[in-house]
Structure formats: C-alpha cells, structure tokens
Design a protein around this motif. Structure first.
Motif, PDB file in Angstrom:
ATOM      1  N   ASP A 132       0.796  -1.231   0.000  1.00 18.30           N
ATOM      2  CA  ASP A 132       0.000   0.000   0.000  1.00 18.30           C
ATOM      3  C   ASP A 132       0.827   1.279   0.000  1.00 18.30           C
ATOM      4  O   ASP A 132       0.263   2.376   0.100  1.00 18.30           O
ATOM      5  CB  ASP A 132      -0.924   0.018   1.229  1.00 18.30           C
ATOM      6  N   THR A 133       2.153   1.171  -0.089  1.00 15.91           N
ATOM      7  CA  THR A 133       2.985   2.370   0.027  1.00 15.91           C
ATOM      8  C   THR A 133       3.821   2.639  -1.224  1.00 15.91           C
ATOM      9  O   THR A 133       4.840   3.330  -1.171  1.00 15.91           O
ATOM     10  CB  THR A 133       3.920   2.253   1.254  1.00 15.91           C
ATOM     11  N   GLY A 134       3.395   2.116  -2.338  1.00 18.98           N
ATOM     12  CA  GLY A 134       4.165   2.251  -3.571  1.00 18.98           C
ATOM     13  C   GLY A 134       4.174   3.641  -4.175  1.00 18.98           C
ATOM     14  O   GLY A 134       4.967   3.909  -5.084  1.00 18.98           O
ATOM     15  N   TRP A 135       3.317   4.538  -3.695  1.00 19.19           N
ATOM     16  CA  TRP A 135       3.268   5.890  -4.246  1.00 19.19           C
ATOM     17  C   TRP A 135       4.225   6.842  -3.510  1.00 19.19           C
ATOM     18  O   TRP A 135       4.361   7.996  -3.865  1.00 19.19           O
ATOM     19  CB  TRP A 135       1.839   6.424  -4.212  1.00 19.19           C
ATOM     20  N   ILE A 136       4.884   6.341  -2.468  1.00 23.42           N
ATOM     21  CA  ILE A 136       5.903   7.134  -1.777  1.00 23.42           C
ATOM     22  C   ILE A 136       7.204   6.995  -2.548  1.00 23.42           C
ATOM     23  O   ILE A 136       7.688   5.890  -2.789  1.00 23.42           O
ATOM     24  CB  ILE A 136       6.094   6.646  -0.325  1.00 23.42           C
ATOM     25  N   ASN A 137       7.791   8.119  -2.944  1.00 25.15           N
ATOM     26  CA  ASN A 137       8.998   8.065  -3.769  1.00 25.15           C
ATOM     27  C   ASN A 137       9.852   9.297  -3.521  1.00 25.15           C
ATOM     28  O   ASN A 137       9.342  10.405  -3.354  1.00 25.15           O
ATOM     29  CB  ASN A 137       8.618   7.983  -5.252  1.00 25.15           C
ATOM     30  N   ALA A 138      11.174   9.075  -3.454  1.00 30.98           N
ATOM     31  CA  ALA A 138      12.164  10.146  -3.295  1.00 30.98           C
ATOM     32  C   ALA A 138      11.982  10.924  -1.996  1.00 30.98           C
ATOM     33  O   ALA A 138      12.283  12.116  -1.926  1.00 30.98           O
ATOM     34  CB  ALA A 138      12.130  11.099  -4.483  1.00 30.98           C
ATOM     35  N   GLN A 139      11.526  10.246  -0.947  1.00 29.03           N
ATOM     36  CA  GLN A 139      11.244  10.908   0.320  1.00 29.03           C
ATOM     37  C   GLN A 139      12.210  10.472   1.421  1.00 29.03           C
ATOM     38  O   GLN A 139      12.734   9.362   1.403  1.00 29.03           O
ATOM     39  CB  GLN A 139       9.813  10.603   0.766  1.00 29.03           C
ATOM     40  N   ARG A 140      12.391  11.356   2.385  1.00 35.56           N
ATOM     41  CA  ARG A 140      13.112  11.033   3.610  1.00 35.56           C
ATOM     42  C   ARG A 140      12.063  10.833   4.706  1.00 35.56           C
ATOM     43  O   ARG A 140      11.351  11.770   5.074  1.00 35.56           O
ATOM     44  CB  ARG A 140      14.061  12.157   4.020  1.00 35.56           C
ATOM     45  N   ILE A 141      11.956   9.608   5.218  1.00 36.78           N
ATOM     46  CA  ILE A 141      11.007   9.302   6.279  1.00 36.78           C
ATOM     47  C   ILE A 141      11.806   9.086   7.572  1.00 36.78           C
ATOM     48  O   ILE A 141      12.695   8.231   7.613  1.00 36.78           O
ATOM     49  CB  ILE A 141      10.180   8.044   5.950  1.00 36.78           C
ATOM     50  N   GLU A 142      11.518   9.871   8.587  1.00 33.94           N
ATOM     51  CA  GLU A 142      12.230   9.725   9.844  1.00 33.94           C
ATOM     52  C   GLU A 142      11.396   8.911  10.814  1.00 33.94           C
ATOM     53  O   GLU A 142      10.192   9.157  10.972  1.00 33.94           O
ATOM     54  CB  GLU A 142      12.557  11.084  10.443  1.00 33.94           C
ATOM     55  N   ALA A 143      12.034   7.948  11.475  1.00 33.32           N
ATOM     56  CA  ALA A 143      11.389   7.139  12.502  1.00 33.32           C
ATOM     57  C   ALA A 143      12.200   7.286  13.776  1.00 33.32           C
ATOM     58  O   ALA A 143      13.123   6.510  14.037  1.00 33.32           O
ATOM     59  CB  ALA A 143      11.301   5.675  12.067  1.00 33.32           C
ATOM     60  N   SER A 144      11.870   8.321  14.553  1.00 39.00           N
ATOM     61  CA  SER A 144      12.676   8.651  15.725  1.00 39.00           C
ATOM     62  C   SER A 144      11.843   8.862  16.985  1.00 39.00           C
ATOM     63  O   SER A 144      12.389   9.233  18.025  1.00 39.00           O
ATOM     64  CB  SER A 144      13.490   9.913  15.465  1.00 39.00           C
ATOM     65  N   GLY A 145      10.531   8.644  16.887  1.00 35.58           N
ATOM     66  CA  GLY A 145       9.681   8.920  18.028  1.00 35.58           C
ATOM     67  C   GLY A 145       9.542  10.399  18.337  1.00 35.58           C
ATOM     68  O   GLY A 145       9.048  10.773  19.412  1.00 35.58           O
ATOM     69  N   GLY A 146       9.985  11.233  17.403  1.00 37.20           N
ATOM     70  CA  GLY A 146       9.938  12.677  17.626  1.00 37.20           C
ATOM     71  C   GLY A 146      11.148  13.166  18.436  1.00 37.20           C
ATOM     72  O   GLY A 146      11.014  13.886  19.418  1.00 37.20           O
ATOM     73  N   MET A 147      12.326  12.758  17.983  1.00 38.61           N
ATOM     74  CA  MET A 147      13.559  13.142  18.689  1.00 38.61           C
ATOM     75  C   MET A 147      14.003  14.540  18.292  1.00 38.61           C
ATOM     76  O   MET A 147      13.966  14.914  17.114  1.00 38.61           O
ATOM     77  CB  MET A 147      14.654  12.130  18.368  1.00 38.61           C
ATOM     78  N   LYS A 148      14.370  15.333  19.277  1.00 35.79           N
ATOM     79  CA  LYS A 148      14.914  16.690  19.058  1.00 35.79           C
ATOM     80  C   LYS A 148      13.993  17.545  18.180  1.00 35.79           C
ATOM     81  O   LYS A 148      14.410  18.182  17.230  1.00 35.79           O
ATOM     82  CB  LYS A 148      16.307  16.604  18.433  1.00 35.79           C
ATOM     83  N   LEU A 149      12.723  17.584  18.524  1.00 31.90           N
ATOM     84  CA  LEU A 149      11.771  18.391  17.767  1.00 31.90           C
ATOM     85  C   LEU A 149      11.993  19.879  18.005  1.00 31.90           C
ATOM     86  O   LEU A 149      12.442  20.278  19.064  1.00 31.90           O
ATOM     87  CB  LEU A 149      10.338  18.007  18.145  1.00 31.90           C
TER      88      LEU A 149
END
Length: 253
Positions: free
Chosen positions: A236-253
């Motif tokens: 279901d995520t094939g339309w995401i392209n050329a992106q930076r996805i961060e998975a940090s729990g919201g670190m240093k917001l």
C-alpha cells in the motif's frame, strides 16, 4: 515455474536493525536474501530460525566497503534467485553500516575513509551492480539517520555520509523512474542496539538523555524500525517516492 513471491535483499541483516527488518519482512511473506560481514554464526542462526518458521531465506557474505567484491556477490545473488526459480528480486535495503564516534577536530583520515567506503561508496556501487537483477516496479530503501536533521557532537563525519545518501536517494529515484523503481530514505533516531558500541542501549546516562529529548519519551528499539521497513515495502505504500522518512519517536523536535 517462476516464483511470484516478493524477494528482499537486506544488507547487514544478521543483527540489530537489519535483523529486525529481516524478521518483519519474513512475517509479511517476503523471501529474504541478507548479508553479513563476519558474523557467520549469527547469520546461520538467523537462517535456521526463519527456515524453521517456514520462510525462504539465504545468508550471503559481503563486505560493503569492498567494491572489488561486488561482482562476485552479484553472481551469488543471481545463483540464489535461480535456485528459487525467480528471475528478479523486488526490494533492496541498504542497511549495513558502522558507527564511529569522534569530534570534528579528532576525526582521522582513516576513520573518514572507512565511513565513506561503507556508508556512501559501498551503497552507491552495490546498488549500481544489483539494479539489473531487480524487478521493474521494485523498491530501494536507503538507511540514513536522524543526525542529518539534528546535530549531536561527535558524529559529523557519519552524518555527512548519510546526508550524501539522502541526496543520492533523490537522484536514484529520478534515474530509475523509467523502470518504476521507487527509492526512499529511512532515517532512524537513536536505537537500543550494539551500534556504536551499544552506547544507547547500555549507557544509562545516554539512554536517559535520548528519552528526555524524544517526544514519545524513550529511545527507539529495533522493532520500531523493522516494522517501518516492512510498512514502506508493503503493497500500500508504492506511491511514496524520493522521500526522507524519519522514525525517531519525535527526537529533538
């Protein structure tokens, strides 16, 4: 008969984040080729674990810093695909890496070159070698770091290599678009693994500091990242392209 089961190739899949990625992808019904550098015993344990669970999995040795070995490795991948009666693999996760902690003024040329070879040069040329074996419509996921967005002293060289990977991701997405291959970056925050000597996991002071600057109030765990990888490579995520996805729990917001 040619298999239609999706196949993922994950570098550095014998431990840490890579191992979690391998497990999550296998649970999603993906066949796995993963690499290890020197941890043969650990790689064999992963193979045995997932084979017993009914998954198809193959461990291959690879030093991502040794570009000269990429042709032989690519041939091994091709042979594995042939054994599985598959023409191509579908997902490439450039995950393998190391952490070197050194201040800007104390970083040596050898340390710098090691980080370049593993995190940038290796990922660049390994992808170049493997793309011909990828299926059209496949996915590439390059692993970066939250340290390209926020700064912690001692990681300037490491973060710079990952910054280069984030730029490369956009160029790969552009140049591979004709084959409908998407390319994205996943940037984990601080995770409790043995990465960098296990500091986030084993040093209470560091762990408490990470928790204090993270919106969700704790350091990350390997399964936090493995689950994201499985989702980003899901149907279901094939339309995401050329992106930076961060998975940090919201670190240093």
């Amino acid at each position: 008969m040619v298999t239609t089961t999706p196949i993922a190739l994950v570098t550095g899949g014998d431990k840490g984040l890579g191992l979690s990625m391998v497990r999550h992808l296998a649970r999603q019904g993906v066949d796995i080729i993963f690499t290890y550098r020197s941890n043969l015993e650990g790689a064999q344990k992963v193979e045995a674990e997932l084979t017993q669970q009914g998954h198809r999995i193959k461990a291959l040795q690879l030093d991502v810093a040794d570009v000269g070995g990429f042709d032989a490795f690519t041939n091994q991948v091709g042979k594995t695909l042939a054994q599985w009666q598959a023409e191509h693999f579908n997902f490439l996760v450039n995950n393998a890496g190391i952490g070197i902690y050194a201040s800007l003024m104390e970083t040596t040329e050898d340390q710098f070159d090691t980080l370049v070879n593993i995190h940038f040069k290796g990922a660049f040329f390994l992808t170049q070698k493997l793309v011909p074996l990828m299926a059209d419509g496949g996915r590439i996921l390059n692993i970066s770091t939250g340290l390209t967005r926020f700064c912690l002293p001692g990681y300037s060289a490491y973060a710079a290599m990952k910054g280069a990977i984030e730029v490369l991701t956009r160029y790969q997405a552009t140049e591979l678009a004709a084959r409908k291959i998407t390319v994205n970056t996943l940037a984990p925050g601080a995770i409790e693994t043995d990465f960098g000597g296990g500091a986030v996991r084993d040093n209470n002071e560091i762990n408490h500091y990470i928790a204090s600057v993270t919106a969700l109030g704790r350091a990350g765990r390997p399964d936090d990242i493995g689950g994201v990888v499985a989702a980003l490579l899901g149907s279901d995520t094939g339309w995401i392209n050329a992106q930076r996805i961060e998975a940090s729990g919201g670190m240093k917001l």
